[in-house]
Design a protein around this motif. Sequence first.
Motif, PDB file in Angstrom:
ATOM      1  N   LEU A 419       0.891  -1.273  -0.009  1.00 59.33           N
ATOM      2  CA  LEU A 419      -0.039  -0.194  -0.130  1.00 59.33           C
ATOM      3  C   LEU A 419       0.836   1.166  -0.060  1.00 59.33           C
ATOM      4  CD1 LEU A 419      -2.811  -0.935   2.561  1.00 59.33           C
ATOM      5  CD2 LEU A 419      -3.138  -0.375   0.146  1.00 59.33           C
ATOM      6  N   VAL A 420       1.980   1.167   0.644  1.00 57.99           N
ATOM      7  CA  VAL A 420       2.935   2.281   0.804  1.00 57.99           C
ATOM      8  C   VAL A 420       3.549   2.697  -0.533  1.00 57.99           C
ATOM      9  CG1 VAL A 420       5.156   2.833   1.742  1.00 57.99           C
ATOM     10  CG2 VAL A 420       3.244   2.608   3.362  1.00 57.99           C
ATOM     11  N   LYS A 421       3.852   1.539  -1.283  1.00 61.11           N
ATOM     12  CA  LYS A 421       4.574   1.817  -2.287  1.00 61.11           C
ATOM     13  C   LYS A 421       3.338   2.273  -3.537  1.00 61.11           C
ATOM     14  CE  LYS A 421       8.064  -1.841  -2.004  1.00 61.11           C
ATOM     15  NZ  LYS A 421       8.579  -3.125  -2.491  1.00 61.11           N
ATOM     16  N   TYR A 422       2.394   1.955  -3.501  1.00 59.48           N
ATOM     17  CA  TYR A 422       1.209   2.278  -4.396  1.00 59.48           C
ATOM     18  C   TYR A 422       0.904   3.746  -3.987  1.00 59.48           C
ATOM     19  CZ  TYR A 422      -3.235   2.867  -6.650  1.00 59.48           C
ATOM     20  OH  TYR A 422      -4.405   3.129  -7.584  1.00 59.48           O
ATOM     21  N   ILE A 423       0.561   4.189  -2.806  1.00 58.04           N
ATOM     22  CA  ILE A 423       0.375   5.389  -2.536  1.00 58.04           C
ATOM     23  C   ILE A 423       1.363   6.498  -2.762  1.00 58.04           C
ATOM     24  CG2 ILE A 423      -0.443   6.869  -0.509  1.00 58.04           C
ATOM     25  CD1 ILE A 423      -1.828   4.419   0.614  1.00 58.04           C
ATOM     26  N   SER A 424       2.530   6.285  -2.437  1.00 58.71           N
ATOM     27  CA  SER A 424       3.700   6.977  -2.423  1.00 58.71           C
ATOM     28  C   SER A 424       4.176   7.364  -4.040  1.00 58.71           C
ATOM     29  CB  SER A 424       5.084   6.479  -1.813  1.00 58.71           C
ATOM     30  OG  SER A 424       5.399   5.155  -2.622  1.00 58.71           O
ATOM     31  N   THR A 425       3.788   6.249  -4.866  1.00 60.49           N
ATOM     32  CA  THR A 425       3.994   6.710  -6.115  1.00 60.49           C
ATOM     33  C   THR A 425       2.940   7.860  -6.684  1.00 60.49           C
ATOM     34  OG1 THR A 425       4.780   4.609  -6.821  1.00 60.49           O
ATOM     35  CG2 THR A 425       4.045   5.731  -8.387  1.00 60.49           C
TER      36      THR A 425
END
Length: 603
Positions: A419-425
Amino acid sequence: MSNIISRECCFRTDDSPFSKVVWEITFSCPLKCPYCFQERTGHRNTLPRAELKDIRDKVFNLLSYARPRNVLISGGEPLTLGHDLFYVIESIKSTGASFSLSTTGFPQSRFRRVLDYGPSGINISIDPAGMKGEQYQYRKTKFDTLLNILREVSQRNIPIKGTSLITRDNLRNVSAYSEMLHTLAETIPMLKTVFITNPYHIGYMRPDLSVKPEQVQTFIESVSKLQEVSLDLRFINFSSISTSLQECPAAHSVFAIVPNGDVVGCPFLYHRTSSFAVGNVLDNSPSTLMKSLERFRGILTQNMSKLIESTTECAKCPAKNRCKGGCFAETFAMKETSIPALLCQRTVQSAKGRNGTLLSVPLEVRSKLMFGKPKTHFKKRKLSKSLESKMATHVREYMKRTFSDIAHRFDHIECVVRLVKYISTKEHVNPRIVIPAAYFHDYAPRQHHAFHFHTDESGDAAATFLSENGFDTDEITAIVHCIVASEFSSYLLGIEPRTAEAKVVRDADFLESMGARGIARVFSFAGKHCKELGYLDYEPASPPFTHHNIMGPDETPIQHFAAKLLLLRNLLQTDTGKALGVSRHKFMVKFLRRYRNEVDLSM
């Protein structure tokens, strides 16, 4: 002769169960003192008058049931209530309890009328003497007027207790402060005791007003020169002079009620976070509230004992057999941390590591976390796949050895990382900050008892690992802040994400508590900590949002939906997180409706 006494509570009078109630009947006060916890927490009286009357009538029912010996009417300033105050006093006396009043003494005419009702005591607020110029002259005029009123109180043989505190302001004018105490002691024979509090240690002082240990010692030496007067000076929450800590009376001999009807073991706990409330007079019967206070007390006692056992200094202390741990609120005092610590003369040096964040995080990181916003712009440095793999392996292997419950195992970490990788992008934040924070945010195992707020320990572990693997101080500071601010209990304790990266990590963790994953996790967690599933007595689309229990798990998983999970949608902070939260929230509502229908049919 003056007598210097150190103790940990200004409310403790006797040890009889629930013998004293502190009723903070209003948040209103005209003084707006900067050190006051009412000003810090921003409490205001916003309830309609009709609802306030309903609350007070319910409080009288509770008092009739609990049968306390004394009710201390406090605030805010109770005298701002006007004629309502006299109705309150008459109603308290009708329950068989005596009443006492905590006040500044103004307006005078109202204060004099209170005296006609025969209070068992007056707690008079002695404002610090650190004003200058016209302000000081105004304060002196007020003090001279107050002196005349207190003479009248003394003539009626009503016991008087002075309440004061130590700040940088009154340290600047300590001679005038001592002179004020001297005048009071000589002039007011019924004034036997002045309680001087170190308010920062119980969590409601602004850090810029707090004093250093050496300044505390100077202050004590200055006011203790009042040797020629008969006055007890009781220093409250001064860890540098306290040993053999007393037993906290919260939810034992004392409990508190606040203006909106919430009931809590101690008012200082409530002003740390309202989640310490055990219930509300509008929602719960007197018998339920008293049972909840007893349960709260049991948890407090159990975990104070655990805290004493786990404190290194306590094992070697000659007073260990007499020590009861001291003030419960004091262990939660520091703004940026939730790891507790006993604060006394013997532990104060090691407790300095708590001053704002974590125990063993490097000093430079701690100071940046407490006194400034973590840095948001960094040198362009990527997180290599090899370092991320090393990080993941480290966390996975540690969690295998420290099993707590299956809701917080490594699969949860992996989901938060995704989730962090998706949101941070989508949100264009620094992956070198958010990905390590996601891996470490639940590193430390959760324990089924109060005092254990694992994000602090998780941040501590992250700082150690990162410092050994090429992360600089600014990066570590930002990552630790993401971890400390990540969970729902952080939100309840007022620890907010102050960077875009921290908002991403919190959103990711909150989203993992929603939807199908959230449902699976709440019931798996309940399997270890709860005794039943619970009944749904509310509409899931408009839940009552009951108090989330930070003293331990909620009683049932169904209750946990109303206490936390259905609230999360409104707490998401990034645009991407909010978009992801819509469908997950709807799924939980649909599930709960189906659950309720199946239960109703079976009944």
